[in-house]
Design an enzyme around this catalytic site. Structure first.
Site, PDB file in Angstrom:
ATOM      1  N   ARG A 170       0.449  -0.612  -0.097  1.00 38.10           N
ATOM      2  CA  ARG A 170      -0.485  -0.275  -0.008  1.00 38.10           C
ATOM      3  C   ARG A 170       0.971   1.476  -0.051  1.00 38.10           C
ATOM      4  O   ARG A 170       1.897   1.173   1.001  1.00 38.10           O
ATOM      5  CB  ARG A 170      -0.674   0.431   1.164  1.00 38.10           C
ATOM      6  CG  ARG A 170      -2.264  -0.915   1.187  1.00 38.10           C
ATOM      7  CD  ARG A 170      -2.927  -0.398   0.209  1.00 38.10           C
ATOM      8  NE  ARG A 170      -4.399  -1.371   0.749  1.00 38.10           N
ATOM      9  CZ  ARG A 170      -4.625  -2.276  -0.400  1.00 38.10           C
ATOM     10  NH1 ARG A 170      -3.303  -2.679  -1.514  1.00 38.10           N
ATOM     11  NH2 ARG A 170      -5.438  -3.300  -0.428  1.00 38.10           N
ATOM     12  N   GLU A 182      -4.348   7.072  -4.181  1.00 34.83           N
ATOM     13  CA  GLU A 182      -4.658   6.827  -5.412  1.00 34.83           C
ATOM     14  C   GLU A 182      -5.869   7.160  -5.827  1.00 34.83           C
ATOM     15  O   GLU A 182      -6.565   8.040  -4.813  1.00 34.83           O
ATOM     16  CB  GLU A 182      -4.923   5.390  -5.142  1.00 34.83           C
ATOM     17  CG  GLU A 182      -3.752   4.689  -5.243  1.00 34.83           C
ATOM     18  CD  GLU A 182      -3.224   2.543  -5.250  1.00 34.83           C
ATOM     19  OE1 GLU A 182      -4.290   2.747  -5.442  1.00 34.83           O
ATOM     20  OE2 GLU A 182      -2.165   1.790  -4.529  1.00 34.83           O
ATOM     21  N   HIS A 207      -1.471   0.413  -9.817  1.00 37.83           N
ATOM     22  CA  HIS A 207      -1.989  -0.614  -8.858  1.00 37.83           C
ATOM     23  C   HIS A 207      -2.925  -1.917  -9.129  1.00 37.83           C
ATOM     24  O   HIS A 207      -4.050  -1.689  -9.963  1.00 37.83           O
ATOM     25  CB  HIS A 207      -3.109   0.407  -7.736  1.00 37.83           C
ATOM     26  CG  HIS A 207      -3.533  -0.663  -6.951  1.00 37.83           C
ATOM     27  ND1 HIS A 207      -3.450  -0.481  -4.918  1.00 37.83           N
ATOM     28  CD2 HIS A 207      -3.555  -2.037  -6.439  1.00 37.83           C
ATOM     29  CE1 HIS A 207      -4.046  -1.548  -4.127  1.00 37.83           C
ATOM     30  NE2 HIS A 207      -3.593  -2.676  -5.511  1.00 37.83           N
TER      31      HIS A 207
HETATM   32  O1  LIG Z   1      -6.187  -7.339  -2.842  1.00 38.05           O
HETATM   33  C1  LIG Z   1      -5.491  -6.766  -2.713  1.00 38.05           C
HETATM   34  O2  LIG Z   1      -5.665  -6.108  -1.421  1.00 38.05           O
HETATM   35  C2  LIG Z   1      -5.484  -5.702  -3.319  1.00 38.05           C
HETATM   36  O3  LIG Z   1      -4.982  -4.535  -3.036  1.00 38.05           O
HETATM   37  C3  LIG Z   1      -6.354  -5.483  -4.829  1.00 38.05           C
HETATM   38  O4  LIG Z   1      -5.836  -5.021  -5.675  1.00 38.05           O
END
Ligand SMILES: O=C(O)C(=O)CO
Length: 301
Positions: free
Chosen positions: A215, A244, A262
């Site tokens: 993330r 994002e 992403h």
């Molecule tokens: O599964 C997740 O956490 C994602 O980021 C999907 O793209």
């Protein structure tokens, strides 16, 4: 349509009697975070939120727990695709592929100033921060490229697992100081937000490559831009961003940054696995009042 109309619709009683909600990752752009405000508009009958995604930072789990709502995610379904993306970014960043690929499309072959020579992964130390399913999957893949695997995690792996993926457990400081490539594979939560910031960049080996498929919020983007301009970080591969779909201009304009919007799990096979996993949580919740993969914070619930 948007958060306000969703709240209005929910408050109107439109969802009264619903017990389970299936939630998509993309719904964040419409409803925003599932937080106390949003939960208070949902009917008291709601007992389960089945999130289609491994990372569930879009859902305020303590607020759900306070309302007696159980939350599930899709662990393991995403491991291969996300680790594949990690390896793509790792190789692309080591090889300075971003500029060459972009200039080729504009008809300028490798560009007016050709990219610097890249680096091979063989023999380099890959530091993995966060050794869950994706981290372990990436370790196996990186081993095939001749990398040496080190990791840091809240809990140490079982010796047999460490042996299988030839991973050496080190503390966070050592991971920063000795990795040639650092891959971020940890979830975003209050204790991991901006875990990589100016102090951590300062503690890294000069010329490090950073890969983030976790993330954006686990890394301070402005500090990353500075670390790139000082030369501390030599190249970066990113699939995720702090806000994002916004991307820091200092990353967009830097030729040493490989950027993907992403797309870590963006494959037919993985989306199918994730959807099946989520809907099986829905079915289990309806049939037996339990979830197949309740999020760890609620394991005692
Ligand atoms: O599964 C997740 O956490 C994602 O980021 C999907 O793209």
């Amino acid at each position: 349509m948007d958060r306000a109309s969703f709240l209005a619709e929910a408050s109107s009683g439109a969802f009264d009697g619903c017990t389970v909600a299936y939630r998509t990752f993309e719904s964040f752009s419409v409803t925003g975070k599932v937080d106390a405000e949003l939960l208070s508009a949902l009917p008291p009958s709601l007992r389960f939120i089945c999130h289609n995604g491994a990372g569930y930072d879009q859902v305020d789990v303590p607020a759900c727990t306070a309302r007696g709502i159980h939350v599930s995610n899709t662990p393991s379904a995403v491991d291969d695709a996300t680790a594949d993306m990690g390896m793509f970014l790792l190789l692309g960043a080591l090889r300075n592929l971003a500029v060459g690929m972009a200039s080729l499309r504009t008809g300028h072959w490798r560009g007016a100033t050709p990219p610097a020579l890249g680096h091979d992964p063989q023999g380099k130390v890959l530091g993995i921060l966060g050794m869950g399913g994706i981290g372990r999957n990436m370790a196996k893949k990186a081993l095939a490229f001749g990398m040496k695997i080190r990791y840091s995690n809240r809990t140490r792996l079982e010796p047999a697992v460490e042996k299988e993926i030839e991973a050496e457990y080190v503390d966070f400081k050592t991971l920063l100081a000795e990795s040639d490539v650092l891959s971020l594979n940890l979830p975003l939560n209050p204790s991991t937000r901006r875990i990589i910031s100016s102090d951590e960049f300062a503690a890294m080996k000069k010329g490090i490559t950073i890969v983030n498929t976790a993330r954006g919020g686990v890394m301070d983007e402005a500090a990353l831009v500075e670390a790139l301009s000082s030369g501390k970080v030599s190249s970066v591969g990113l699939d995720v961003y702090e806000e994002e779909p916004k991307v820091h201009p200092g990353l967009l304009e830097n030729p040493r940054v490989m950027l993907v919007p992403h797309m870590g799990t963006y494959t037919v096979e993985t989306h199918q696995k994730m959807e099946e996993w989520t809907i099986s949580n829905v079915a289990m919740a309806l049939e037996s009042g339990r979830l197949q993969s309740i999020v760890p914070e609620q394991s005692e619930m």
